[in-house]
Scaffold this motif. Structure first.
Motif, PDB file in Angstrom:
ATOM      1  N   LEU A   1      -3.283   3.302 -11.202  1.00  0.00           N
ATOM      2  CA  LEU A   1      -3.704   2.578 -10.004  1.00  0.00           C
ATOM      3  C   LEU A   1      -4.672   1.453 -10.365  1.00  0.00           C
ATOM      4  CD1 LEU A   1      -3.638   2.206  -6.974  1.00  0.00           C
ATOM      5  CD2 LEU A   1      -5.404   3.980  -6.765  1.00  0.00           C
ATOM      6  N   GLU A   2      -5.615   1.739 -11.266  1.00  0.00           N
ATOM      7  CA  GLU A   2      -6.516   0.674 -11.729  1.00  0.00           C
ATOM      8  C   GLU A   2      -5.700  -0.460 -12.348  1.00  0.00           C
ATOM      9  OE1 GLU A   2     -10.360  -0.062 -14.719  1.00  0.00           O
ATOM     10  OE2 GLU A   2      -9.147   1.756 -14.924  1.00  0.00           O
ATOM     11  N   ARG A   3      -4.693  -0.089 -13.137  1.00  0.00           N
ATOM     12  CA  ARG A   3      -3.853  -1.093 -13.789  1.00  0.00           C
ATOM     13  C   ARG A   3      -3.093  -1.925 -12.758  1.00  0.00           C
ATOM     14  NH1 ARG A   3       1.240  -2.149 -15.260  1.00  0.00           N
ATOM     15  NH2 ARG A   3       1.561  -3.197 -17.282  1.00  0.00           N
ATOM     16  N   ALA A   4      -2.517  -1.269 -11.763  1.00  0.00           N
ATOM     17  CA  ALA A   4      -1.736  -1.979 -10.759  1.00  0.00           C
ATOM     18  C   ALA A   4      -2.601  -2.970  -9.986  1.00  0.00           C
ATOM     19  CB  ALA A   4      -1.086  -0.988  -9.800  1.00  0.00           C
ATOM     20  N   LYS A   5      -3.793  -2.562  -9.613  1.00  0.00           N
ATOM     21  CA  LYS A   5      -4.709  -3.454  -8.903  1.00  0.00           C
ATOM     22  C   LYS A   5      -5.130  -4.620  -9.796  1.00  0.00           C
ATOM     23  CE  LYS A   5      -6.668   0.111  -5.816  1.00  0.00           C
ATOM     24  NZ  LYS A   5      -6.602  -0.542  -4.505  1.00  0.00           N
ATOM     25  N   PHE A   6      -5.487  -4.304 -11.023  1.00  0.00           N
ATOM     26  CA  PHE A   6      -5.934  -5.331 -11.965  1.00  0.00           C
ATOM     27  C   PHE A   6      -4.865  -6.411 -12.157  1.00  0.00           C
ATOM     28  CE2 PHE A   6      -6.150  -7.094 -16.234  1.00  0.00           C
ATOM     29  CZ  PHE A   6      -7.497  -7.359 -16.426  1.00  0.00           C
ATOM     30  N   PHE A   7      -3.628  -5.989 -12.419  1.00  0.00           N
ATOM     31  CA  PHE A   7      -2.586  -6.975 -12.706  1.00  0.00           C
ATOM     32  C   PHE A   7      -2.127  -7.716 -11.450  1.00  0.00           C
ATOM     33  CE2 PHE A   7      -2.364  -4.855 -16.792  1.00  0.00           C
ATOM     34  CZ  PHE A   7      -2.182  -5.951 -17.635  1.00  0.00           C
ATOM     35  N   LYS A   8      -2.214  -7.072 -10.301  1.00  0.00           N
ATOM     36  CA  LYS A   8      -1.924  -7.769  -9.045  1.00  0.00           C
ATOM     37  C   LYS A   8      -2.871  -8.956  -8.879  1.00  0.00           C
ATOM     38  CE  LYS A   8       0.095  -7.708  -4.825  1.00  0.00           C
ATOM     39  NZ  LYS A   8       1.554  -7.746  -4.573  1.00  0.00           N
ATOM     40  N   LEU A   9      -4.148  -8.727  -9.147  1.00  0.00           N
ATOM     41  CA  LEU A   9      -5.151  -9.780  -9.034  1.00  0.00           C
ATOM     42  C   LEU A   9      -5.004 -10.797 -10.165  1.00  0.00           C
ATOM     43  CD1 LEU A   9      -7.645 -11.020  -7.758  1.00  0.00           C
ATOM     44  CD2 LEU A   9      -9.041  -9.299  -8.946  1.00  0.00           C
ATOM     45  N   ARG A  10      -4.812 -10.317 -11.383  1.00  0.00           N
ATOM     46  CA  ARG A  10      -4.638 -11.225 -12.522  1.00  0.00           C
ATOM     47  C   ARG A  10      -3.498 -12.199 -12.275  1.00  0.00           C
ATOM     48  NH1 ARG A  10      -1.988 -10.957 -17.746  1.00  0.00           N
ATOM     49  NH2 ARG A  10      -0.207 -10.225 -16.498  1.00  0.00           N
ATOM     50  N   ASP A  11      -2.374 -11.678 -11.801  1.00  0.00           N
ATOM     51  CA  ASP A  11      -1.199 -12.526 -11.579  1.00  0.00           C
ATOM     52  C   ASP A  11      -1.426 -13.528 -10.454  1.00  0.00           C
ATOM     53  OD1 ASP A  11      -0.015 -11.095 -13.591  1.00  0.00           O
ATOM     54  OD2 ASP A  11       1.286  -9.902 -12.288  1.00  0.00           O
ATOM     55  N   ALA A  12      -2.149 -13.116  -9.408  1.00  0.00           N
ATOM     56  CA  ALA A  12      -2.432 -14.028  -8.295  1.00  0.00           C
ATOM     57  C   ALA A  12      -3.316 -15.183  -8.756  1.00  0.00           C
ATOM     58  CB  ALA A  12      -3.102 -13.273  -7.150  1.00  0.00           C
ATOM     59  N   ILE A  13      -4.325 -14.889  -9.561  1.00  0.00           N
ATOM     60  CA  ILE A  13      -5.210 -15.938 -10.067  1.00  0.00           C
ATOM     61  C   ILE A  13      -4.446 -16.884 -10.993  1.00  0.00           C
ATOM     62  CG2 ILE A  13      -7.233 -16.391 -11.511  1.00  0.00           C
ATOM     63  CD1 ILE A  13      -8.411 -13.762 -10.414  1.00  0.00           C
ATOM     64  N   ALA A  14      -3.611 -16.316 -11.857  1.00  0.00           N
ATOM     65  CA  ALA A  14      -2.821 -17.148 -12.769  1.00  0.00           C
ATOM     66  C   ALA A  14      -1.872 -18.057 -12.001  1.00  0.00           C
ATOM     67  CB  ALA A  14      -2.042 -16.258 -13.738  1.00  0.00           C
ATOM     68  N   GLU A  15      -1.282 -17.554 -10.929  1.00  0.00           N
ATOM     69  CA  GLU A  15      -0.378 -18.367 -10.117  1.00  0.00           C
ATOM     70  C   GLU A  15      -1.119 -19.539  -9.471  1.00  0.00           C
ATOM     71  OE1 GLU A  15       2.405 -17.992  -6.099  1.00  0.00           O
ATOM     72  OE2 GLU A  15       1.439 -16.221  -6.931  1.00  0.00           O
ATOM     73  N   VAL A  16      -2.319 -19.277  -8.980  1.00  0.00           N
ATOM     74  CA  VAL A  16      -3.092 -20.310  -8.286  1.00  0.00           C
ATOM     75  C   VAL A  16      -3.614 -21.366  -9.250  1.00  0.00           C
ATOM     76  CG1 VAL A  16      -5.259 -20.722  -7.040  1.00  0.00           C
ATOM     77  CG2 VAL A  16      -3.736 -18.874  -6.330  1.00  0.00           C
ATOM     78  N   THR A  17      -4.123 -20.935 -10.394  1.00  0.00           N
ATOM     79  CA  THR A  17      -4.787 -21.858 -11.318  1.00  0.00           C
ATOM     80  C   THR A  17      -3.868 -22.432 -12.375  1.00  0.00           C
ATOM     81  OG1 THR A  17      -5.418 -20.080 -12.844  1.00  0.00           O
ATOM     82  CG2 THR A  17      -6.940 -20.592 -11.026  1.00  0.00           C
ATOM     83  N   GLY A  18      -2.734 -21.764 -12.589  1.00  0.00           N
ATOM     84  CA  GLY A  18      -1.836 -22.212 -13.653  1.00  0.00           C
ATOM     85  C   GLY A  18      -2.301 -21.797 -15.031  1.00  0.00           C
ATOM     86  N   LYS A  19      -3.348 -20.951 -15.086  1.00  0.00           N
ATOM     87  CA  LYS A  19      -3.888 -20.513 -16.371  1.00  0.00           C
ATOM     88  C   LYS A  19      -4.182 -19.022 -16.345  1.00  0.00           C
ATOM     89  CE  LYS A  19      -6.155 -24.761 -17.963  1.00  0.00           C
ATOM     90  NZ  LYS A  19      -7.439 -25.345 -18.445  1.00  0.00           N
TER      91      LYS A  19
ATOM     92  N   GLY B   1     -10.663 -29.047 -14.572  1.00  0.00           N
ATOM     93  CA  GLY B   1     -11.572 -28.728 -15.661  1.00  0.00           C
ATOM     94  C   GLY B   1     -13.036 -28.689 -15.267  1.00  0.00           C
ATOM     95  N   ARG B   2     -13.326 -28.427 -13.996  1.00  0.00           N
ATOM     96  CA  ARG B   2     -14.704 -28.450 -13.507  1.00  0.00           C
ATOM     97  C   ARG B   2     -15.347 -27.064 -13.501  1.00  0.00           C
ATOM     98  NH1 ARG B   2     -13.536 -30.646  -7.865  1.00  0.00           N
ATOM     99  NH2 ARG B   2     -15.809 -30.522  -7.581  1.00  0.00           N
ATOM    100  N   ALA B   3     -14.531 -26.035 -13.651  1.00  0.00           N
ATOM    101  CA  ALA B   3     -15.044 -24.664 -13.644  1.00  0.00           C
ATOM    102  C   ALA B   3     -14.043 -23.776 -14.366  1.00  0.00           C
ATOM    103  CB  ALA B   3     -15.253 -24.173 -12.208  1.00  0.00           C
ATOM    104  N   GLU B   4     -14.502 -22.566 -14.693  1.00  0.00           N
ATOM    105  CA  GLU B   4     -13.628 -21.543 -15.243  1.00  0.00           C
ATOM    106  C   GLU B   4     -13.496 -20.431 -14.210  1.00  0.00           C
ATOM    107  OE1 GLU B   4     -14.583 -21.966 -19.995  1.00  0.00           O
ATOM    108  OE2 GLU B   4     -15.919 -20.706 -18.789  1.00  0.00           O
ATOM    109  N   VAL B   5     -12.366 -19.753 -14.224  1.00  0.00           N
ATOM    110  CA  VAL B   5     -12.113 -18.692 -13.254  1.00  0.00           C
ATOM    111  C   VAL B   5     -11.686 -17.422 -13.976  1.00  0.00           C
ATOM    112  CG1 VAL B   5     -10.617 -17.925 -11.373  1.00  0.00           C
ATOM    113  CG2 VAL B   5     -11.604 -20.213 -11.313  1.00  0.00           C
ATOM    114  N   GLY B   6     -12.315 -16.319 -13.568  1.00  0.00           N
ATOM    115  CA  GLY B   6     -11.961 -15.020 -14.097  1.00  0.00           C
ATOM    116  C   GLY B   6     -11.656 -14.047 -12.972  1.00  0.00           C
ATOM    117  N   ILE B   7     -11.507 -12.789 -13.337  1.00  0.00           N
ATOM    118  CA  ILE B   7     -11.092 -11.718 -12.439  1.00  0.00           C
ATOM    119  C   ILE B   7     -12.307 -10.906 -12.018  1.00  0.00           C
ATOM    120  CG2 ILE B   7      -9.666  -9.635 -12.276  1.00  0.00           C
ATOM    121  CD1 ILE B   7      -8.091 -10.798 -14.754  1.00  0.00           C
TER     122      ILE B   7
END
Length: 329
Positions: A125-143, A91-97
């Motif tokens: 292609l924009e969608r595929a890149k966006f969701f690839k990154l979104r999913d990776a961040i969600a996996e790492v942070t749990g949120k 809870g020390r920071a927020e993370v976005g894309i």
């Protein structure tokens, strides 16, 4: 390149009275590359990844919860995964894309200036890149990532649909008072600084990056194409106290300049002052703004002065969660 229509007077976000005026610290967390050369898919480095720890300590000393907008090279690196996963869990920071399409899989497009703006890519292609990154961040942070900023501010006509589909409720890609159209990017010269609704029904909000005009002509600032003016002309206008654009960033903006910018933003009643910079500036040699060790010291001095000045003016730090809690819907 069109992102969304210009907001009308009924589209601006209203906040609860106790919110007042607050400031948000956002960081474009990204790989290092040579800003003077054409962008390439290969050849970047990640030497500054761990430098974020010192900046995080500074933020915590001032009660700031920073918003780190993380791109693919950083979140796919073991050090980045460890750092940002822990910051969110604790809870020390927020993370976005933050989408840098040229280094974000899948790699199907030619790397050129136009395609460095994600909003110029084919929508699938924009969608595929966006969701690839979104999913990776969600996996790492749990949120679920809490916000989005297109790299190089490169939003386009399909970006809002991506936010709708992903359930990302905050965008901070609009750099008001800037025009990137001559480089095949978006034109934000007529966009406002105030937060506004992108999709009121779904609750999606734009938090523009703050850049204000200062000088005798500042009320007419949007009529002057500063982005297209030659450096000499811009310098003469600034030195003549006619017109100067001041971004709330330590990158290329002096302490005296940013204090003027803060005062203007506060006097104009701006509810959220959105500060930003690029994470490679935390280590010497990776951006034009921080070349030597002394520049790093000056960079931190800038933040100490600015955060102290904001406290002196009675301006509190905010976060996406805090903003969300105070919006009147």
């Amino acid at each position: 390149m069109t992102f969304a229509r210009l907001p009308g007077k009924d589209d601006f976000v209203r906040f609860s009275p106790e919110f007042g005026q607050r400031y948000l610290v956002t960081v474009d967390v990204e790989e290092e590359f040579d800003w003077t050369r054409p962008i390439e898919r290969e050849g970047y480095s990640l030497e500054a990844v761990e430098a974020i720890n010192d900046f995080q300590k500074l933020c915590e000393d001032y009660g700031v919860t920073p918003l780190y907008l993380v791109d693919w090279p950083v979140i796919s690196d073991p050090r980045g995964r460890e750092i940002y996963g822990a910051l969110v869990r604790e809870g020390r920071a927020e993370v976005g894309i933050q989408l840098h399409p040229w280094v974000n899989p899948p790699f199907e497009e030619e790397v050129n200036q136009r395609n460095t703006y994600a909003g110029n890519l084919p929508k699938e292609l924009e969608r595929a890149k966006f969701f690839k990154l979104r999913d990776a961040i969600a996996e790492v942070t749990g949120k679920q990532p809490i916000a989005y900023r297109a790299g190089r501010y490169g939003i386009g006509g399909e970006t809002l649909n991506l936010l709708r589909e992903a359930g990302v409720l905050y965008d901070t890609s609009v750099r008001a008072n800037f025009d990137y159209s001559k480089a095949e990017g978006p034109d934000f010269s007529q966009y406002p600084l105030e937060p506004y609704w992108l999709d009121r029904k779904l609750g999606i909000v734009e938090l523009p990056v703050t850049s204000v005009y200062w000088g005798l002509l500042r009320r007419q600032g949007t009529l002057f194409p500063l982005a297209q003016m030659a450096g000499v002309t811009k310098s003469l206008m600034a030195r003549g106290r006619l017109l100067e654009r001041i971004s709330l960033t330590p990158e290329g903006i002096s302490i005296d300049e940013v204090v003027r910018g803060i005062d203007i933003a506060l006097d104009d009643g701006l509810p959220v002052l959105n500060f930003s910079f690029h994470s490679p500036s935390l280590k010497p040699g990776y951006t034009p703004y921080v070349r030597k060790d002394e520049d790093v010291t000056a960079f931190y001095d800038w933040w100490h002065h600015v955060l102290s000045y904001l406290a002196q003016r009675g301006v509190k730090p905010t976060s996406i969660a805090d903003i969300d809690a105070h919006i009147l819907r």
